[in-house]
Design an enzyme around this catalytic site. Sequence first.
Site, PDB file in Angstrom:
ATOM      1  N   CYS A  35       0.821  -1.206   0.000  1.00  0.00           N
ATOM      2  CA  CYS A  35       0.000   0.000   0.000  1.00  0.00           C
ATOM      3  C   CYS A  35       0.862   1.267   0.000  1.00  0.00           C
ATOM      4  CB  CYS A  35      -0.970  -0.057   1.170  1.00  0.00           C
ATOM      5  SG  CYS A  35      -2.393   1.032   0.961  1.00  0.00           S
ATOM      6  N   HIS A  64      -3.648  -4.979   0.324  1.00  0.00           N
ATOM      7  CA  HIS A  64      -3.461  -5.464   1.691  1.00  0.00           C
ATOM      8  C   HIS A  64      -3.526  -6.994   1.731  1.00  0.00           C
ATOM      9  CE1 HIS A  64      -4.207  -1.574   4.062  1.00  0.00           C
ATOM     10  NE2 HIS A  64      -4.223  -1.244   2.777  1.00  0.00           N
ATOM     11  N   GLU A 120      -2.795  -9.021   4.059  1.00  0.00           N
ATOM     12  CA  GLU A 120      -3.006  -9.641   5.370  1.00  0.00           C
ATOM     13  C   GLU A 120      -4.451 -10.099   5.562  1.00  0.00           C
ATOM     14  OE1 GLU A 120      -5.039  -6.122   5.661  1.00  0.00           O
ATOM     15  OE2 GLU A 120      -2.942  -6.284   5.040  1.00  0.00           O
TER      16      GLU A 120
END
Length: 377
Positions: free
Chosen positions: A261, A351, A353
């Site tokens: 990001c 992202h 995660e």
Amino acid sequence: MTTSTRAASTPAVLVLEDGRTFRGRSYGAVGETFGEAVFSTGMTGYQETLTDPSYHRQVVVMTAPHVGNTGVNDEDAESSRIWVAGYVVRDPARTPSNWRSRRSLDEELVTQGIVGISGIDTRALTRHLRERGAMRVGIFSGNAVADDGILLAKVRQAPEMTGADLSAEVATKEAYVVPAIGAKRFTVAALDLGIKGMTPHRMAQRGIEVHVLPAAATVEDVYAVAPDGVFLSNGPGDPATADLTVIKEVLERKTPLFGICFGNQLLGRALGFGTYKLKYGHRGINQPVQDRSTGKVEVTAHNHGFAVDAPTDRVSQTPYGRAEVSHVCLNDDVVEGLRLLDQPAFSVQYHPEAAAGPHDAAYLFDRFVSLMEGQRA
């Protein structure tokens, strides 16, 4: 009558900087707030969205019409607080229903002082932002409501996102360590530019001891932990304001580097590419991205209003060797990833995660592990 009930019956108004207004009811705290109006297309994961530091100084408009069904729990927050400047929903849940819920979303917004608005046509607002672009906005309720001209003047006095240096405002003030789960395999220095809690956890699951460092960490701070790799986190603000000294030194030393990001944008600038502000950005958990090395299409979680300006049709020469665009957004061809070909460094604009969001991009953490393994070989 509870505080939440009183707020829900209080008139509220949302005022965009171009003069368009939407009238509804207060949701969350009563008062006034300002920020950049952006929309998120995620249908779930609102708790992770609210606590994502990348949303600092942004007023988030939820495109999903019904929000708050699962309440708020004590496990899913991505940081210690809610970071959004304001919250806009169409139809808030009257009563949450989930076995992990501890309180309603409305109650949590009130407790943390987040001013919001409900009962407006969020579809019309989203279409307006798509056509006109992200812009400054104010939400006013209770005693803050006044003549529209006065409110518009307040909105136009609020700071813009372009030129905003915000990482230090959301980053940790003190370094801390997230220990490896199981046997320790590697040490990573993670620059906290607005990091989410799940990110170091994903690395810890792979045997990585993560040293999370403040945004203002120096080269000496980074290498004091003897890192096998360096991680650049997500975060808010304009990447043009960031100091690139640490990143350039990491590239000079050829230490394995992985950025996501905001970290992708900073790597891009360190390589000599520019960055620019997108018209309305990418936010949500359903953005299609293609990994150009495999041809695979991933459904990914995004939260960014800036992007890297790099050529997608050729390999580029940079001060640190050859670089290429590794990932692209299939909606608009925006650069979604960079990869150096002559040393171990790569980044993505989204992202991986998966908090909240799909797990399609989890392999990127394994790719980072492979780079560190390669350096040891």
